[in-house]
Design a protein around this motif. Structure first.
Motif, PDB file in Angstrom:
ATOM      1  N   MET A   1       0.626  -0.709  -1.804  1.00 32.86           N
ATOM      2  CA  MET A   1      -0.083  -0.555  -0.547  1.00 32.86           C
ATOM      3  C   MET A   1       0.578  -1.324   0.580  1.00 32.86           C
ATOM      4  SD  MET A   1      -2.342   1.671  -0.973  1.00 32.86           S
ATOM      5  CE  MET A   1      -2.714   1.572   0.747  1.00 32.86           C
ATOM      6  N   GLY A   2       1.835  -1.583   0.479  1.00 40.88           N
ATOM      7  CA  GLY A   2       2.533  -2.233   1.577  1.00 40.88           C
ATOM      8  C   GLY A   2       2.902  -3.657   1.228  1.00 40.88           C
ATOM      9  N   PRO A   3       3.773  -4.220   2.029  1.00 38.56           N
ATOM     10  CA  PRO A   3       4.315  -5.541   1.697  1.00 38.56           C
ATOM     11  C   PRO A   3       3.323  -6.680   1.869  1.00 38.56           C
ATOM     12  CG  PRO A   3       5.080  -4.805   3.846  1.00 38.56           C
ATOM     13  CD  PRO A   3       4.340  -3.646   3.232  1.00 38.56           C
ATOM     14  N   LEU A   4       2.237  -6.490   2.615  1.00 41.48           N
ATOM     15  CA  LEU A   4       1.318  -7.582   2.861  1.00 41.48           C
ATOM     16  C   LEU A   4       0.184  -7.656   1.841  1.00 41.48           C
ATOM     17  CD1 LEU A   4       1.096  -7.383   6.754  1.00 41.48           C
ATOM     18  CD2 LEU A   4       2.591  -8.784   5.337  1.00 41.48           C
ATOM     19  N   ILE A   5       0.102  -6.685   0.927  1.00 39.74           N
ATOM     20  CA  ILE A   5      -0.936  -6.699  -0.110  1.00 39.74           C
ATOM     21  C   ILE A   5      -0.242  -6.859  -1.454  1.00 39.74           C
ATOM     22  CG2 ILE A   5      -2.826  -5.433  -1.190  1.00 39.74           C
ATOM     23  CD1 ILE A   5      -3.221  -3.965   1.442  1.00 39.74           C
ATOM     24  N   PRO A   6      -0.350  -8.037  -2.066  1.00 32.93           N
ATOM     25  CA  PRO A   6       0.340  -8.261  -3.354  1.00 32.93           C
ATOM     26  C   PRO A   6      -0.161  -7.313  -4.436  1.00 32.93           C
ATOM     27  CG  PRO A   6      -0.493 -10.326  -2.423  1.00 32.93           C
ATOM     28  CD  PRO A   6      -1.065  -9.207  -1.599  1.00 32.93           C
ATOM     29  N   ASN A   7       0.703  -7.038  -5.406  1.00 33.48           N
ATOM     30  CA  ASN A   7       0.331  -6.171  -6.533  1.00 33.48           C
ATOM     31  C   ASN A   7      -0.859  -6.766  -7.268  1.00 33.48           C
ATOM     32  OD1 ASN A   7       2.426  -4.425  -5.999  1.00 33.48           O
ATOM     33  ND2 ASN A   7       3.849  -5.463  -7.364  1.00 33.48           N
ATOM     34  N   GLY A   8      -1.773  -5.881  -7.660  1.00 30.50           N
ATOM     35  CA  GLY A   8      -2.915  -6.310  -8.455  1.00 30.50           C
ATOM     36  C   GLY A   8      -4.194  -6.482  -7.661  1.00 30.50           C
ATOM     37  N   ILE A   9      -4.100  -6.698  -6.347  1.00 32.01           N
ATOM     38  CA  ILE A   9      -5.321  -6.877  -5.554  1.00 32.01           C
ATOM     39  C   ILE A   9      -6.057  -5.546  -5.422  1.00 32.01           C
ATOM     40  CG2 ILE A   9      -6.209  -7.402  -3.246  1.00 32.01           C
ATOM     41  CD1 ILE A   9      -4.198  -9.632  -3.058  1.00 32.01           C
ATOM     42  N   ILE A  12      -3.736   0.611  -8.336  1.00 28.93           N
ATOM     43  CA  ILE A  12      -2.920   1.752  -7.915  1.00 28.93           C
ATOM     44  C   ILE A  12      -3.726   3.047  -7.882  1.00 28.93           C
ATOM     45  CG2 ILE A  12      -2.061   2.400 -10.207  1.00 28.93           C
ATOM     46  CD1 ILE A  12       0.734   2.688  -8.804  1.00 28.93           C
ATOM     47  N   GLU A  13      -4.803   3.119  -8.661  1.00 31.82           N
ATOM     48  CA  GLU A  13      -5.647   4.312  -8.681  1.00 31.82           C
ATOM     49  C   GLU A  13      -6.315   4.560  -7.327  1.00 31.82           C
ATOM     50  OE1 GLU A  13      -6.059   1.783 -10.949  1.00 31.82           O
ATOM     51  OE2 GLU A  13      -5.004   2.705 -12.617  1.00 31.82           O
ATOM     52  N   TRP A  14      -6.439   3.541  -6.507  1.00 25.63           N
ATOM     53  CA  TRP A  14      -7.080   3.659  -5.199  1.00 25.63           C
ATOM     54  C   TRP A  14      -6.127   4.148  -4.111  1.00 25.63           C
ATOM     55  CZ3 TRP A  14     -12.097   2.928  -3.550  1.00 25.63           C
ATOM     56  CH2 TRP A  14     -12.996   2.531  -4.540  1.00 25.63           C
TER      57      TRP A  14
END
Length: 196
Positions: A1-9, A12-14
């Motif tokens: 979801m972009g560079p400002l949202i870290p993976n896992g927050i 990916i289903e959203w």
């Protein structure tokens, strides 16, 4: 979801749901700005309305300044951004076809869908033309493939190609945008005084 949202927050289903939400918001902004009007969009080519030119220049300038500023602060790595590959002949021929369609119909593909959403008949016809064009292209792909894949230049940018300093390019682009705004206002006033 972009560079400002870290993976896992955000799972990916959203991604698709968030993309739909962003698309609806973008369509709302386009409609609120009057970009679902073919007259407003065609006004750029006839010299009586330069809102589209100003919006696109502003969006490009704000985006590139924001991207390089985030890179400077360490929030983003510009070298990791996806750059769409350049196929020279496909870009030239596609640009000519899209430009001719833009002038003739008064829409670009995105604004035509915005106008379809509010029920404009001319937009429905325009989108039908796009679908027919896509169908013809897909059915005759083997014929169009040499043009579509012609002169592959890779994932290039002007900055990489000419080894320019990106900050100077951004500065010069911003100056060009300001000059374009001033020139477009002069042209609009002259057209308005002649025809109105």
């Amino acid at each position: 979801m972009g560079p400002l949202i870290p993976n896992g927050i955000i799972p990916i289903e959203w991604d698709s749901i968030i993309a739909i939400f962003i698309g609806i918001c973008f369509g709302f902004v386009l409609e609120s700005s009057g970009f679902s009007s073919s007259r407003k969009l065609a006004g750029v080519f006839y010299g009586y309305d330069f809102a589209v030119l100003k919006v696109f220049f502003t969006a490009a300038a704000v985006s590139v300044i924001g991207i390089y500023y985030m890179d400077y602060l360490g929030y983003l790595d510009v070298s990791q951004l996806y750059v769409h590959p350049t196929y020279l002949w496909g870009a030239i021929v596609g640009g000519i076809i899209m430009g001719a369609g833009f002038v003739a119909g008064g829409f670009c593909p995105g604004t035509s869908l915005c106008a379809v959403a509010i029920g404009k008949l001319d937009a429905w016809i325009y989108v039908l033309g796009i679908m027919i064009g896509v169908f013809i292209f897909s059915e005759l792909y083997s014929f169009f493939e040499p043009i579509y894949d012609g002169d592959f230049l890779g994932n290039i940018t002007l900055i990489d190609t000419f080894n320019w300093n990106p900050y100077w390019v951004i500065f010069i682009f911003s100056i060009i945008a300001v000059v374009a705004f001033a020139v477009s206002d002069i042209v609009r006033k002259r057209i308005k005084s002649v025809f109105y």
